[in-house]
Every structure is written in structure tokens, then in C-alpha cells.
Design an enzyme around this catalytic site. Sequence first.
Site, PDB file in Angstrom:
ATOM      1  N   ASP A  59     -17.970  11.368 -28.689  1.00 42.00           N
ATOM      2  CA  ASP A  59     -18.022  12.799 -28.765  1.00 42.00           C
ATOM      3  C   ASP A  59     -19.067  13.043 -27.402  1.00 42.00           C
ATOM      4  OD1 ASP A  59     -19.216  15.344 -29.152  1.00 42.00           O
ATOM      5  OD2 ASP A  59     -19.778  15.186 -30.955  1.00 42.00           O
ATOM      6  N   SER A 139     -12.915  26.273 -14.949  1.00 40.65           N
ATOM      7  CA  SER A 139     -11.719  27.195 -15.335  1.00 40.65           C
ATOM      8  C   SER A 139     -11.872  28.362 -14.564  1.00 40.65           C
ATOM      9  CB  SER A 139     -11.998  27.701 -16.812  1.00 40.65           C
ATOM     10  OG  SER A 139     -10.879  28.597 -17.154  1.00 40.65           O
ATOM     11  N   TYR A 152     -17.312  31.348 -23.533  1.00 45.84           N
ATOM     12  CA  TYR A 152     -16.670  30.359 -23.100  1.00 45.84           C
ATOM     13  C   TYR A 152     -16.880  30.651 -21.635  1.00 45.84           C
ATOM     14  CZ  TYR A 152     -12.622  27.750 -21.453  1.00 45.84           C
ATOM     15  OH  TYR A 152     -11.792  26.858 -21.006  1.00 45.84           O
TER      16      TYR A 152
HETATM   17  N1  LIG Z   1      -5.332  25.159 -21.582  1.00 44.45           N
HETATM   18  C1  LIG Z   1      -6.109  26.449 -20.878  1.00 44.45           C
HETATM   19  O1  LIG Z   1      -5.467  27.478 -20.895  1.00 44.45           O
HETATM   20  C2  LIG Z   1      -7.425  25.897 -19.908  1.00 44.45           C
HETATM   21  C3  LIG Z   1      -7.630  26.816 -18.946  1.00 44.45           C
HETATM   22  C4  LIG Z   1      -8.631  26.515 -18.142  1.00 44.45           C
HETATM   23  C5  LIG Z   1      -9.428  25.364 -18.643  1.00 44.45           C
HETATM   24  N2  LIG Z   1      -9.243  24.817 -19.745  1.00 44.45           N
HETATM   25  C6  LIG Z   1      -9.958  23.525 -19.785  1.00 44.45           C
HETATM   26  O2  LIG Z   1      -9.489  22.227 -19.745  1.00 44.45           O
HETATM   27  C7  LIG Z   1     -10.023  21.453 -20.593  1.00 44.45           C
HETATM   28  C8  LIG Z   1      -8.890  20.870 -21.462  1.00 44.45           C
HETATM   29  O3  LIG Z   1      -8.506  21.743 -22.282  1.00 44.45           O
HETATM   30  P1  LIG Z   1      -6.968  21.525 -22.982  1.00 44.45           P
HETATM   31  O4  LIG Z   1      -6.193  22.856 -22.810  1.00 44.45           O
HETATM   32  O5  LIG Z   1      -6.105  20.436 -22.540  1.00 44.45           O
HETATM   33  O6  LIG Z   1      -7.561  21.513 -24.254  1.00 44.45           O
HETATM   34  P2  LIG Z   1      -6.920  20.648 -25.615  1.00 44.45           P
HETATM   35  O7  LIG Z   1      -7.656  21.286 -26.940  1.00 44.45           O
HETATM   36  O8  LIG Z   1      -5.439  20.864 -25.630  1.00 44.45           O
HETATM   37  O9  LIG Z   1      -7.436  19.398 -25.523  1.00 44.45           O
HETATM   38  C9  LIG Z   1      -9.011  19.012 -25.332  1.00 44.45           C
HETATM   39  C10 LIG Z   1      -9.300  17.754 -25.687  1.00 44.45           C
HETATM   40  O10 LIG Z   1     -10.731  17.430 -25.910  1.00 44.45           O
HETATM   41  C11 LIG Z   1     -10.898  16.921 -27.075  1.00 44.45           C
HETATM   42  N3  LIG Z   1     -12.459  17.212 -27.294  1.00 44.45           N
HETATM   43  C12 LIG Z   1     -12.786  18.238 -27.739  1.00 44.45           C
HETATM   44  N4  LIG Z   1     -14.107  18.381 -28.063  1.00 44.45           N
HETATM   45  C13 LIG Z   1     -14.607  17.037 -27.629  1.00 44.45           C
HETATM   46  C14 LIG Z   1     -15.892  16.318 -27.833  1.00 44.45           C
HETATM   47  N5  LIG Z   1     -16.956  16.860 -28.269  1.00 44.45           N
HETATM   48  N6  LIG Z   1     -15.981  15.079 -27.439  1.00 44.45           N
HETATM   49  C15 LIG Z   1     -14.529  14.418 -27.063  1.00 44.45           C
HETATM   50  N7  LIG Z   1     -13.413  15.028 -26.929  1.00 44.45           N
HETATM   51  C16 LIG Z   1     -13.464  16.358 -27.363  1.00 44.45           C
HETATM   52  C17 LIG Z   1     -10.130  17.534 -28.020  1.00 44.45           C
HETATM   53  O11 LIG Z   1     -10.033  16.394 -29.249  1.00 44.45           O
HETATM   54  C18 LIG Z   1      -8.825  17.221 -27.410  1.00 44.45           C
HETATM   55  O12 LIG Z   1      -8.040  16.161 -27.310  1.00 44.45           O
HETATM   56  C19 LIG Z   1     -11.086  21.916 -21.091  1.00 44.45           C
HETATM   57  O13 LIG Z   1     -12.253  21.847 -20.690  1.00 44.45           O
HETATM   58  C20 LIG Z   1     -10.643  23.493 -21.172  1.00 44.45           C
HETATM   59  O14 LIG Z   1     -11.618  24.056 -21.357  1.00 44.45           O
HETATM   60  C21 LIG Z   1      -8.003  24.869 -20.418  1.00 44.45           C
END
Ligand SMILES: NC(=O)c1ccc[n+]([C@@H]2O[C@H](COP(=O)([O-])OP(=O)(O)OC[C@H]3O[C@@H](n4cnc5c(N)ncnc54)[C@H](O)[C@@H]3O)[C@@H](O)[C@H]2O)c1
Length: 248
Positions: A59, A139, A152
Site C-alpha cells: 500500500d 495528470s 483529484y
Molecule cells: N486513466 C486515466 O484516465 C488517467 C489519466 C491521467 C492520469 N492517470 C493516473 O495514472 C495512474 C494509473 O491510473 P490507471 O488509470 O492505470 O488506474 P487503475 O485504477 O487502472 O490502476 C491503478 C492501480 O493502482 C493500484 N493502487 C491503487 N491504490 C493503491 C495503493 N494505495 N497502493 C498500491 N497500489 C494501489 C490499483 O490496485 C490498480 O492496480 C494513476 O496515478 C492515475 O491517477 C490516469
Amino acid sequence: MRLKDKVAIVTGGAQGFGLGIVETFAKEGAKVVVLDLNEEGAKAAAKPYGRKAFGMKCDVSKAKDVQRAVAKAVERFGKVDILINNAGTSHRNRPMLEVDEATFDRVFDVNVKSIFHFAHAVVPVMRANGSGVIINVGSTAGLRPRPGLAWYNASKGAVNLLSKSMAVELAPDGIRVCALAPVAGDTPLLGTFMGEDTPEMRKKFVASIPMGRLSTPKDIADAALFLAADPGHFLTGVVLEVDGGRCI
Ligand SMILES: NC(=O)c1ccc[n+]([C@@H]2O[C@H](COP(=O)([O-])OP(=O)(O)OC[C@H]3O[C@@H](n4cnc5c(N)ncnc54)[C@H](O)[C@@H]3O)[C@@H](O)[C@H]2O)c1
């Protein structure tokens, strides 16, 4: 192979952008440590690479978990060359006053405080090695905020700025720090950003991206590879928009 003999830690590597980064980095020769809340997912992501990768539960908002994970990475692979702070979370898209305090705290603990914990655990290891690259996944939300995501957006603004602050402080140690600023991507998190996952809402999001599509894990992984590997060797403090023109 652009990351041969490099050791990389990828947080949130079980799915979405993180999984894309794990796959690309492993293909490019890196030894990869996959960390996630989802232990099974982290192990499954590492499995195809045999002894060159391992997954474990961590975590990222908990100092003890982070210390333990970094110690394990050093024990197994001897060093940490690259850290990708990718794990992240969000409150569901809604008016700012409808997000409760516990949810706010969780968003900041996972998205921002995790970088504090990882800095404490990893910077001494990188300093001892005389080099390192830290890539924080920020982001476009921190550059061009959408309504309904106030807290966020603020957390990602912090990630973007923190990356520059760390870059300027750690440059003399040979440690580069950059951020990626992805636009909305088709991962399990997307529904949270949109509020409701409907074809109309997807159309609205896509219409805000000049190149006419959502980002993919490969888009983000390719950008991470560019920053982490040799072509990025003089880049630090960069917040790289991977956004098909969204921030223009
Ligand atoms: N998907 C989008 O549209 C988007 C856009 C810009 C930025 N992001 C950023 O990209 C990153 C990845 O996002 P994603 O879309 O792949 O999300 P996702 O939810 O598909 O994957 C996130 C992963 O992080 C893990 N996670 C969450 N909280 C955690 C914790 N406390 N400790 C360890 N693992 C943890 C989850 O279990 C999951 O496997 C994030 O930082 C998100 O904010 C996403």
C-alpha cells in the site's frame, strides 16, 4: 534493449497504465518489481518474466509497506535504478462539496503522500548508486482541470510540482525526476473520472482531445521508457503531457 540491467520499481502495476509500463520495461530488459494493493494482480503481472521480476503487495500510502518493498527490491536485485510512482486513485466525478473528508485524505495519501514515502525509501539507495530516475505519474488534470474532480485535480497538481521540486534538489546527486501527464485513458479508473461510463460521456471526453482518442497504457509506457532510458539523460523536472493535444 533500452533498459538492459536496469532495476525498476513500478507501483500500481497490476492493471491499467502500470501494467503497460511493467510489460514495456520487462521487454526492454529491465528487472521489474511490481507493487500493488492487489497482491494477486502484482504477482500475475510479474509472472511472465520469471526470475527477472517479482510482484508483492504494497500500500503506497503506508510508510512501512514502502520501506519493506524497497528493501526487498534491493535484496533481490541489488539496486534501484528507476522508480515509477504510478499507483493512484480518485473520488468519483461530483461537485466538490459532496466529497467527504475521508475520501479527500485517501486521494492525497495515495497520490501525494506515497511520493514522500518513496522518496524516503529510495533516494538514499539511488544516492549510494550515484544515479537514478524517478517518474511520477501526474495528470493533465493538474494542468487543465475538468469540473467534478477538484480534489483529484489538486492532488495531481501537487504531483506535477513536486516532480520539479525534487528534480532541482536531487540533480546534484545524479537523480533525475520527471512527471508524466496522461490524458484520460481507457483503464478501470476512467469510469470514476467520467462519473458515469456511458457512450455519450466517452464521446464528450474524446471530443476534448484534439487527436480524437483516449490514451492507452502503451502511450504512457512509451513515454515512461523515453524518460527513463538513455534518450532522456539530460531531462529532469519535465512534466511530459501524453495527451493527444488536450493541453494545447
Ligand atoms: N486513466 C486515466 O484516465 C488517467 C489519466 C491521467 C492520469 N492517470 C493516473 O495514472 C495512474 C494509473 O491510473 P490507471 O488509470 O492505470 O488506474 P487503475 O485504477 O487502472 O490502476 C491503478 C492501480 O493502482 C493500484 N493502487 C491503487 N491504490 C493503491 C495503493 N494505495 N497502493 C498500491 N497500489 C494501489 C490499483 O490496485 C490498480 O492496480 C494513476 O496515478 C492515475 O491517477 C490516469
